[in-house]
Design an enzyme around this catalytic site. Structure first.
Site, mmCIF file in Angstrom:
data_model
loop_
_atom_site.group_PDB
_atom_site.id
_atom_site.type_symbol
_atom_site.label_atom_id
_atom_site.label_comp_id
_atom_site.label_asym_id
_atom_site.label_seq_id
_atom_site.Cartn_x
_atom_site.Cartn_y
_atom_site.Cartn_z
ATOM 1 N N ASP A 20 76.726 -7.369 19.123
ATOM 2 C CA ASP A 20 77.469 -8.002 20.215
ATOM 3 C C ASP A 20 78.241 -6.967 21.027
ATOM 4 O O ASP A 20 78.765 -5.993 20.478
ATOM 5 C CB ASP A 20 78.445 -9.026 19.631
ATOM 6 C CG ASP A 20 79.026 -9.945 20.691
ATOM 7 O OD1 ASP A 20 78.439 -10.047 21.786
ATOM 8 O OD2 ASP A 20 80.080 -10.548 20.421
ATOM 9 N N GLY A 21 78.314 -7.193 22.326
ATOM 10 C CA GLY A 21 79.157 -6.375 23.179
ATOM 11 C C GLY A 21 78.418 -5.521 24.187
ATOM 12 O O GLY A 21 79.049 -4.728 24.897
ATOM 13 N N ASN A 22 77.101 -5.664 24.300
ATOM 14 C CA ASN A 22 76.345 -4.850 25.255
ATOM 15 C C ASN A 22 76.811 -5.057 26.695
ATOM 16 O O ASN A 22 77.042 -4.100 27.439
ATOM 17 C CB ASN A 22 74.848 -5.175 25.161
ATOM 18 C CG ASN A 22 74.222 -4.669 23.880
ATOM 19 O OD1 ASN A 22 74.679 -3.692 23.300
ATOM 20 N ND2 ASN A 22 73.181 -5.342 23.435
ATOM 21 N N HIS A 37 72.414 -3.553 27.550
ATOM 22 C CA HIS A 37 71.329 -3.894 26.631
ATOM 23 C C HIS A 37 70.421 -2.697 26.397
ATOM 24 O O HIS A 37 69.926 -2.476 25.290
ATOM 25 C CB HIS A 37 70.520 -5.068 27.182
ATOM 26 C CG HIS A 37 71.316 -6.339 27.286
ATOM 27 N ND1 HIS A 37 71.955 -6.895 26.195
ATOM 28 C CD2 HIS A 37 71.582 -7.151 28.344
ATOM 29 C CE1 HIS A 37 72.577 -7.999 26.580
ATOM 30 N NE2 HIS A 37 72.372 -8.175 27.875
ATOM 31 N N SER A 65 69.215 -14.856 20.451
ATOM 32 C CA SER A 65 69.325 -16.146 19.774
ATOM 33 C C SER A 65 68.624 -17.242 20.571
ATOM 34 O O SER A 65 68.331 -17.073 21.766
ATOM 35 C CB SER A 65 70.798 -16.523 19.574
ATOM 36 O OG SER A 65 71.359 -17.015 20.777
ATOM 37 N N TRP A 69 68.858 -18.246 25.837
ATOM 38 C CA TRP A 69 68.084 -18.642 27.011
ATOM 39 C C TRP A 69 68.997 -19.196 28.108
ATOM 40 O O TRP A 69 68.598 -19.264 29.282
ATOM 41 C CB TRP A 69 67.039 -19.693 26.637
ATOM 42 C CG TRP A 69 65.970 -19.213 25.700
ATOM 43 C CD1 TRP A 69 65.835 -19.531 24.378
ATOM 44 C CD2 TRP A 69 64.867 -18.332 26.010
ATOM 45 N NE1 TRP A 69 64.726 -18.910 23.843
ATOM 46 C CE2 TRP A 69 64.115 -18.172 24.824
ATOM 47 C CE3 TRP A 69 64.446 -17.672 27.170
ATOM 48 C CZ2 TRP A 69 62.969 -17.375 24.774
ATOM 49 C CZ3 TRP A 69 63.322 -16.875 27.114
ATOM 50 C CH2 TRP A 69 62.587 -16.735 25.934
ATOM 51 N N LEU A 131 61.651 1.099 4.938
ATOM 52 C CA LEU A 131 62.589 0.087 5.433
ATOM 53 C C LEU A 131 61.849 -1.107 6.021
ATOM 54 O O LEU A 131 60.870 -0.942 6.754
ATOM 55 C CB LEU A 131 63.472 0.712 6.520
ATOM 56 C CG LEU A 131 64.415 -0.245 7.267
ATOM 57 C CD1 LEU A 131 65.565 -0.674 6.372
ATOM 58 C CD2 LEU A 131 64.938 0.404 8.547
ATOM 59 N N ARG A 188 82.738 -14.580 14.249
ATOM 60 C CA ARG A 188 81.910 -15.751 13.921
ATOM 61 C C ARG A 188 80.489 -15.256 13.708
ATOM 62 O O ARG A 188 80.137 -14.147 14.114
ATOM 63 C CB ARG A 188 81.967 -16.791 15.036
ATOM 64 C CG ARG A 188 81.603 -16.260 16.417
ATOM 65 C CD ARG A 188 81.664 -17.363 17.472
ATOM 66 N NE ARG A 188 81.371 -16.847 18.797
ATOM 67 C CZ ARG A 188 82.275 -16.358 19.641
ATOM 68 N NH1 ARG A 188 83.554 -16.324 19.283
ATOM 69 N NH2 ARG A 188 81.918 -15.905 20.833
ATOM 70 N N ILE A 189 79.637 -16.089 13.097
ATOM 71 C CA ILE A 189 78.275 -15.649 12.790
ATOM 72 C C ILE A 189 77.239 -16.263 13.726
ATOM 73 O O ILE A 189 76.053 -15.931 13.634
ATOM 74 C CB ILE A 189 77.903 -15.915 11.319
ATOM 75 C CG1 ILE A 189 77.983 -17.400 10.975
ATOM 76 C CG2 ILE A 189 78.801 -15.109 10.397
ATOM 77 C CD1 ILE A 189 77.497 -17.706 9.566
ATOM 78 N N SER A 190 77.660 -17.130 14.624
ATOM 79 C CA SER A 190 76.827 -17.576 15.745
ATOM 80 C C SER A 190 75.416 -18.028 15.345
ATOM 81 O O SER A 190 74.425 -17.600 15.941
ATOM 82 C CB SER A 190 76.746 -16.457 16.800
ATOM 83 O OG SER A 190 78.019 -16.201 17.348
#
Length: 239
Positions: A20-22, A37, A65, A69, A131, A188-190
């Site tokens: 978060d925060g772009n 982004h 998410s 949209w 990974l 929060r986990i949104s």
């Protein structure tokens, strides 16, 4: 990369990050949100490299998410183009580094070009054993649990158990999240990996995603290492 040799806890297998925060990062610099982004994509590459080098088994990044949209159409279009381009450009590097890439989410919601880019990247890296990099795109925790429940019904299961749901989530064969990180100052986990984070340790950083580098990740890991994970038991039982 950090010059500090980190001490990765043995019980830290799966890290999930809400990036978060772009947009705010770009706006603080007088740039368009979409430039944030682009910078965030560079940071995602660093996180994957770091986790691969340090022996983390799974890294899951929340890229887009099912609610995103609703954002301005030009921003959404830019994100879709950036996602497709990044998949094409990064998949060979991931493959070279033995990274397995999997996109989790409702891929049917993407256009044919992006779906093909996803398929190609997943096919190229499917047999890698380093990974596991999961990119959550067009993903929502409610959607994930709902589609798993519907699969149970289609499979003719009468009384649905927790195990039945777990086996049908998009992360069915992956260990649950140990450490959930959110950058950008929000706490929060949104709607992200709701089932898979039931017993995760949560870590919230004020750093905007493009500023969250490997040193910041080491701070989060160090914080995780100090915690006692009890999973419903008492501290005395854990010892």
């Amino acid at each position: 990369m950090s010059e500090i040799e980190p001490n990765i806890p043995a019980n830290l297998k799966h890290i999930a990050i809400i990036m978060d925060g772009n947009g705010r990062w770009a706006q603080k610099r007088g740039k368009k949100r979409v430039m944030g982004h682009k910078a965030g994509m560079e940071r995602a590459r660093e996180m994957a490299e770091y986790c691969g080098e340090q022996g983390i088994s799974v890294l899951t990044l929340f890229a887009f998410s099912s609610e995103n949209w609703k954002r301005p159409q030009d921003e959404v279009s830019f994100l879709m183009d950036l996602f497709a381009t990044s998949l094409k450009n990064e998949s060979k590097k991931l493959h070279k580094n033995n990274v397995k890439l999997v996109v989790i989410g409702d891929k049917a919601g993407f256009d044919k070009r992006l779906q093909k880019a996803i398929d190609n990247a997943e096919e190229l890296t499917k047999d890698n054993h380093g990974l596991l990099l999961q990119i959550a795109a067009n993903y929502g925790g409610h959607w994930d649990i709902t589609q798993a429940a519907n699969q149970c019904l289609m499979d003719g299961i009468g009384k649905i158990t927790e195990d039945d749901i777990s086996k049908r989530l998009v992360t069915a064969d992956v260990t649950d999240v140990d450490l959930m990180i959110r950058t950008g100052g929000e706490q929060r986990i949104s709607n992200f990996l709701l089932w898979q984070t039931a017993y995760s340790e949560l870590y919230f950083s004020d750093a905007l995603w493009p500023d969250f580098d490997s040193k910041e990740l080491e701070v989060a890991i160090s914080d995780f290492a100090k915690r006692q994970r009890r999973f419903g038991q008492t501290g005395e039982q854990i010892g």
